[in-house]
Design a protein around this motif. Structure first.
Motif, PDB file in Angstrom:
ATOM      1  N   GLU A  22       0.808  -1.213   0.000  1.00  0.00           N
ATOM      2  CA  GLU A  22       0.000   0.000   0.000  1.00  0.00           C
ATOM      3  C   GLU A  22       0.842   1.264   0.000  1.00  0.00           C
ATOM      4  N   MET A  23       2.156   1.111   0.264  1.00  0.00           N
ATOM      5  CA  MET A  23       3.050   2.268   0.223  1.00  0.00           C
ATOM      6  C   MET A  23       3.241   2.705  -1.216  1.00  0.00           C
ATOM      7  N   SER A  24       3.049   3.974  -1.464  1.00  0.00           N
ATOM      8  CA  SER A  24       3.211   4.497  -2.820  1.00  0.00           C
ATOM      9  C   SER A  24       4.681   4.682  -3.152  1.00  0.00           C
ATOM     10  N   ALA A  25       4.960   4.804  -4.444  1.00  0.00           N
ATOM     11  CA  ALA A  25       6.338   5.066  -4.884  1.00  0.00           C
ATOM     12  C   ALA A  25       6.849   6.372  -4.299  1.00  0.00           C
ATOM     13  N   ALA A  26       5.950   7.339  -4.135  1.00  0.00           N
ATOM     14  CA  ALA A  26       6.351   8.632  -3.565  1.00  0.00           C
ATOM     15  C   ALA A  26       6.772   8.477  -2.105  1.00  0.00           C
ATOM     16  N   GLU A  27       6.039   7.651  -1.331  1.00  0.00           N
ATOM     17  CA  GLU A  27       6.393   7.431   0.072  1.00  0.00           C
ATOM     18  C   GLU A  27       7.729   6.701   0.181  1.00  0.00           C
ATOM     19  N   PHE A  57      10.160   6.817  -1.994  1.00  0.00           N
ATOM     20  CA  PHE A  57      11.206   7.778  -2.352  1.00  0.00           C
ATOM     21  C   PHE A  57      11.542   8.666  -1.157  1.00  0.00           C
ATOM     22  N   ASP A  58      10.531   9.136  -0.436  1.00  0.00           N
ATOM     23  CA  ASP A  58      10.766   9.984   0.733  1.00  0.00           C
ATOM     24  C   ASP A  58      11.602   9.240   1.787  1.00  0.00           C
ATOM     25  N   LEU A  59      11.311   7.950   1.992  1.00  0.00           N
ATOM     26  CA  LEU A  59      12.086   7.161   2.946  1.00  0.00           C
ATOM     27  C   LEU A  59      13.541   7.018   2.495  1.00  0.00           C
ATOM     28  N   LEU A  60      13.726   6.795   1.204  1.00  0.00           N
ATOM     29  CA  LEU A  60      15.079   6.681   0.667  1.00  0.00           C
ATOM     30  C   LEU A  60      15.878   7.960   0.875  1.00  0.00           C
ATOM     31  N   VAL A  61      15.253   9.101   0.628  1.00  0.00           N
ATOM     32  CA  VAL A  61      15.949  10.379   0.806  1.00  0.00           C
ATOM     33  C   VAL A  61      16.263  10.605   2.280  1.00  0.00           C
ATOM     34  N   LEU A  62      15.309  10.264   3.156  1.00  0.00           N
ATOM     35  CA  LEU A  62      15.521  10.412   4.593  1.00  0.00           C
ATOM     36  C   LEU A  62      16.717   9.587   5.051  1.00  0.00           C
ATOM     37  N   TYR A  63      16.761   8.340   4.605  1.00  0.00           N
ATOM     38  CA  TYR A  63      17.859   7.457   4.988  1.00  0.00           C
ATOM     39  C   TYR A  63      19.177   7.915   4.352  1.00  0.00           C
ATOM     40  N   SER A  64      19.105   8.359   3.111  1.00  0.00           N
ATOM     41  CA  SER A  64      20.308   8.851   2.422  1.00  0.00           C
ATOM     42  C   SER A  64      20.866  10.089   3.104  1.00  0.00           C
ATOM     43  N   ASP A  65      19.996  10.991   3.522  1.00  0.00           N
ATOM     44  CA  ASP A  65      20.441  12.203   4.221  1.00  0.00           C
ATOM     45  C   ASP A  65      21.175  11.847   5.504  1.00  0.00           C
ATOM     46  N   ARG A  66      20.650  10.845   6.209  1.00  0.00           N
ATOM     47  CA  ARG A  66      21.307  10.419   7.446  1.00  0.00           C
ATOM     48  C   ARG A  66      22.694   9.854   7.149  1.00  0.00           C
ATOM     49  N   CYS A  67      22.804   9.060   6.088  1.00  0.00           N
ATOM     50  CA  CYS A  67      24.101   8.485   5.718  1.00  0.00           C
ATOM     51  C   CYS A  67      25.098   9.575   5.328  1.00  0.00           C
ATOM     52  N   ARG A  68      24.614  10.574   4.583  1.00  0.00           N
ATOM     53  CA  ARG A  68      25.512  11.671   4.191  1.00  0.00           C
ATOM     54  C   ARG A  68      25.970  12.468   5.415  1.00  0.00           C
ATOM     55  N   LYS A  69      25.071  12.662   6.357  1.00  0.00           N
ATOM     56  CA  LYS A  69      25.416  13.411   7.564  1.00  0.00           C
ATOM     57  C   LYS A  69      26.477  12.670   8.378  1.00  0.00           C
ATOM     58  N   LEU A  70      26.349  11.342   8.449  1.00  0.00           N
ATOM     59  CA  LEU A  70      27.301  10.532   9.207  1.00  0.00           C
ATOM     60  C   LEU A  70      28.524  10.151   8.382  1.00  0.00           C
ATOM     61  N   ASN A  71      28.498  10.485   7.098  1.00  0.00           N
ATOM     62  CA  ASN A  71      29.561  10.107   6.164  1.00  0.00           C
ATOM     63  C   ASN A  71      29.778   8.595   6.183  1.00  0.00           C
ATOM     64  N   ASP A  72      28.662   7.870   6.239  1.00  0.00           N
ATOM     65  CA  ASP A  72      28.707   6.421   6.340  1.00  0.00           C
ATOM     66  C   ASP A  72      27.493   5.833   5.609  1.00  0.00           C
ATOM     67  N   PRO A  73      27.710   5.092   4.522  1.00  0.00           N
ATOM     68  CA  PRO A  73      26.584   4.552   3.747  1.00  0.00           C
ATOM     69  C   PRO A  73      26.062   3.218   4.264  1.00  0.00           C
ATOM     70  N   GLU A  74      26.296   2.930   5.551  1.00  0.00           N
ATOM     71  CA  GLU A  74      25.871   1.647   6.099  1.00  0.00           C
ATOM     72  C   GLU A  74      24.384   1.403   5.819  1.00  0.00           C
ATOM     73  N   GLY A  75      24.077   0.219   5.330  1.00  0.00           N
ATOM     74  CA  GLY A  75      22.705  -0.107   4.963  1.00  0.00           C
ATOM     75  C   GLY A  75      22.449   0.002   3.473  1.00  0.00           C
ATOM     76  N   PHE A  76      23.359   0.673   2.759  1.00  0.00           N
ATOM     77  CA  PHE A  76      23.255   0.799   1.299  1.00  0.00           C
ATOM     78  C   PHE A  76      24.345  -0.024   0.618  1.00  0.00           C
ATOM     79  N   LYS A  77      24.003  -0.595  -0.517  1.00  0.00           N
ATOM     80  CA  LYS A  77      24.984  -1.212  -1.420  1.00  0.00           C
ATOM     81  C   LYS A  77      24.653  -0.743  -2.833  1.00  0.00           C
ATOM     82  N   PHE A  78      25.690  -0.523  -3.631  1.00  0.00           N
ATOM     83  CA  PHE A  78      25.494  -0.045  -5.002  1.00  0.00           C
ATOM     84  C   PHE A  78      26.355  -0.876  -5.941  1.00  0.00           C
ATOM     85  N   TYR A  79      25.738  -1.373  -6.998  1.00  0.00           N
ATOM     86  CA  TYR A  79      26.436  -2.213  -7.971  1.00  0.00           C
ATOM     87  C   TYR A  79      26.408  -1.552  -9.346  1.00  0.00           C
ATOM     88  N   ILE A  80      27.552  -1.565 -10.008  1.00  0.00           N
ATOM     89  CA  ILE A  80      27.672  -1.040 -11.377  1.00  0.00           C
ATOM     90  C   ILE A  80      28.147  -2.169 -12.269  1.00  0.00           C
TER      91      ILE A  80
END
Length: 410
Positions: free
Chosen positions: A35-40, A42-65
């Motif tokens: 029931e969570m919308s794509a917009a909700e 996205f907001d959670l992702l930005v919230l979590y990303s902001d916290r990681c940037r503030k702590l300078n630690d991406p713990e909880g995220f993984k990125f593959y190229i």
């Protein structure tokens, strides 16, 4: 299309016929997780990303190229930003740089306590029917335009529930033991000759897919953007490990400094024939310690271990909440679904309190017990209404410990 309700009838059937036995695909599932919308999201992702940037630690995220895992510093550079405006906006920014990328965020739902109940509503019913996981469950969000799971064909030690949110996902599955019989399949990206023995399950928004921990699998796509929830329930810790770990805790306490000795003194390792006939003194002393444990001591040790385990509600981590309490603070439970667990001690008659993963408070204060019981009754009140008299200062310190663990909100 008629929706599929995850009601008691479903869960009973699932526990008896599906769980850890076979894969399942359902269309148009009625679940709070969907029931969570794509917009909700996205907001959670930005919230979590902001916290990681503030702590300078991406713990909880993984990125593959292109299937390769990026380092922590690189991950911080590619996290969602408010300026992306949406999941699709983030995707457009990433697609301009990477032809094949995958962003994974573990435990995203637990960033926002208001959304956490969507996950616990699901897992509470699951656990009620299949049992509480001896290890843990974790919820991840996978998004990107990756054509295959970045780490290839694999088998996990967890049963997996997948819920597509945006786009269509194909899950290719092989039966239990297939990878062991065909070791070249492990972590493979090219597996054409094995496809004939696999099945493909297609799922889109509103659908749910499950496969057991024994299934070899890989996600496939045509390179279009997708975002998918994935709930993994780890089943690789048997009861005997839980039991022996509980026993180790009490023995460690009882043995004291003797249990920390790095060498073992002996009279003789063996006789001339090679026979070993005598235990070293350290073993004899430890054996007596084990034999002298009372049933009450064992019961209390196992109860405390069980409380510690279930206080995390079956998850890997629960974020703390920063609160500074005073006697004037008006408090309540952080969540009506997250009680402060407690037990009356068997030995010393103290009360033990647990909140969120092993945060232990021990107290013989009756006012503190009454306060916790009032909180668990879903009441809100001022701290000073309960904490008074000689024990008030110590009780406030104990309550702050529980608050630091995330048990309370103002």
């Amino acid at each position: 299309m008629k929706s599929v309700a995850l009601d008691q009838k479903f869960w009973k059937h699932f526990a008896k016929n599906i769980w850890e036995k076979q894969a399942l695909a359902l269309k148009n599932v009625k679940s709070g997780l969907l029931e969570m919308s794509a917009a909700e999201i996205f907001d959670l992702l930005v919230l979590y990303s902001d916290r990681c940037r503030k702590l300078n630690d991406p713990e909880g995220f993984k990125f593959y190229i292109d299937g390769f895992k990026a380092g922590p510093e690189d991950v911080l550079q590619v996290l969602p930003e408010k300026s992306d405006k949406s999941l699709l906006g983030y995707h457009q920014r990433m697609e301009a740089e990477f032809s094949d990328y995958c962003l994974v965020c573990d435990e995203l739902l637990q960033v926002n306590l208001k959304k956490q109940h969507l996950l616990t509503d699901f897992t509470d019913e699951l656990y009620r029917h299949v049992g509480f996981p001896n290890r843990f469950s974790e919820m991840g969000l996978y998004l990107g335009n990756y054509r295959q799971t970045p780490f290839g064909v694999h088998v996990d030690s967890c049963g997996v529930f997948s819920f597509p949110v945006v786009g269509t996902k194909n899950f290719r599955l092989w039966p239990a033991g297939y990878g062991e019989k065909h070791p070249a399949l492990d972590r493979a990206f090219k597996y054409d000759k094995y496809k004939k023995d696999s099945v493909v399950i297609k799922a889109g928004p509103g659908d749910m897919v499950y496969w057991p921990s024994s299934a070899w699998h890989i996600a496939e796509s045509d390179g279009s953007f997708s975002a998918t929830w994935s709930l993994g329930v780890w089943v690789n810790q048997p009861h005997k490990e839980m039991f022996t770990d509980s026993l180790k805790d009490i023995l460690s306490t009882k043995l004291g400094a003797k249990g920390d000795l790095p060498t073992t003194k002996f009279k003789s390792l063996h006789n001339k024939s090679g026979e070993v006939s005598e235990l070293p003194q350290a073993y004899q002393d430890s054996l007596r310690t084990l034999q002298n444990l009372t049933s009450e001591e064992l019961q209390e040790a196992f109860l405390k271990s069980w409380m510690k385990h279930i206080s995390l509600q079956g998850f890997k981590t629960v974020p703390g909440v920063r609160l500074k309490l005073s006697y004037k603070s008006k408090i309540k439970l952080r969540s009506d679904r997250s009680l402060i667990l407690w037990q009356q001690g068997v030995i010393k008659k103290n009360t033990y309190y647990f909140s969120f993963g092993g945060v232990l408070v021990e107290s013989n204060s009756f006012p503190l017990l009454k306060l916790v019981q009032a909180l668990n009754d879903r009441k809100a009140f001022v701290v000073g209404e309960f904490l008074k008299g000689k024990t008030a200062q110590a009780d406030l310190k104990s309550l702050q410990t529980l608050a630091d663990a995330g048990a309370l909100s103002l």
